[in-house]
Motif scaffolding. Structure first.
Motif, mmCIF file in Angstrom:
data_model
loop_
_atom_site.group_PDB
_atom_site.id
_atom_site.type_symbol
_atom_site.label_atom_id
_atom_site.label_comp_id
_atom_site.label_asym_id
_atom_site.label_seq_id
_atom_site.Cartn_x
_atom_site.Cartn_y
_atom_site.Cartn_z
ATOM 1 N N SER A 43 2.514 11.158 15.570
ATOM 2 C CA SER A 43 2.624 9.649 15.504
ATOM 3 C C SER A 43 2.455 8.663 14.143
ATOM 4 O O SER A 43 1.798 9.357 13.307
ATOM 5 N N LYS A 44 2.799 7.228 14.032
ATOM 6 C CA LYS A 44 3.284 7.006 12.772
ATOM 7 C C LYS A 44 0.716 6.347 12.921
ATOM 8 O O LYS A 44 0.428 6.651 11.967
ATOM 9 N N SER A 45 0.117 6.665 14.201
ATOM 10 C CA SER A 45 -1.266 6.402 13.502
ATOM 11 C C SER A 45 -1.925 7.686 13.064
ATOM 12 O O SER A 45 -2.942 8.001 12.570
ATOM 13 N N GLN A 67 5.818 -0.171 4.746
ATOM 14 C CA GLN A 67 4.704 -1.092 5.446
ATOM 15 C C GLN A 67 4.763 -1.313 6.501
ATOM 16 O O GLN A 67 3.781 -1.481 7.388
ATOM 17 N N GLY A 68 6.079 -2.020 7.116
ATOM 18 C CA GLY A 68 6.046 -3.024 8.413
ATOM 19 C C GLY A 68 6.021 -1.151 9.315
ATOM 20 O O GLY A 68 5.796 -1.924 10.501
ATOM 21 N N PHE A 69 6.920 -0.522 8.996
ATOM 22 C CA PHE A 69 7.250 0.692 10.034
ATOM 23 C C PHE A 69 5.478 1.576 9.952
ATOM 24 O O PHE A 69 5.381 1.538 11.600
ATOM 25 N N PHE A 70 4.744 1.449 8.828
ATOM 26 C CA PHE A 70 3.876 1.505 9.538
ATOM 27 C C PHE A 70 2.547 0.638 9.988
ATOM 28 O O PHE A 70 1.366 1.105 9.917
ATOM 29 N N ASN A 71 2.966 -0.744 9.652
ATOM 30 C CA ASN A 71 1.746 -1.763 10.270
ATOM 31 C C ASN A 71 0.792 -1.778 9.113
ATOM 32 O O ASN A 71 0.369 -1.413 9.818
ATOM 33 N N GLY A 72 1.609 -1.943 7.735
ATOM 34 C CA GLY A 72 1.173 -2.268 6.746
ATOM 35 C C GLY A 72 0.193 -0.924 6.126
ATOM 36 O O GLY A 72 -0.108 -0.321 5.478
#
Length: 72
Positions: A43-45, A67-72
């Motif tokens: 997952s992205k996290s 950056q947006g995809f990975f929330n910063g």
């Protein structure tokens, strides 16, 4: 070394025009990122750092989309 018989093609393209012309390719980059995460069962996290490699990694919109995809 040249486009045709020693002649080069030179044209000025604005950043907005460049993004518009390459919108499909740029969005497919994000699709590739999502697919790679899915293939790796991640997952992205799970991603702590991103290493940019290659010329397209210097394109500001690609950086912003990641950056947006990975929330910063």
């Amino acid at each position: 070394d040249s486009l045709c018989e020693g002649n080069n093609f030179i044209d000025k393209v604005s950043r907005a025009m460049f993004y518009n012309l390459n919108e499909e390719l740029i969005s497919s980059t994000m699709n590739s990122v999502a697919q790679n995460l899915k293939d790796a069962n991640m997952s992205k996290s799970n991603v702590a750092n991103i290493v940019f490699i290659g010329g397209s990694s210097r394109i500001p919109i690609v950086q912003l989309l990641l950056q947006g995809f990975f929330n910063g």
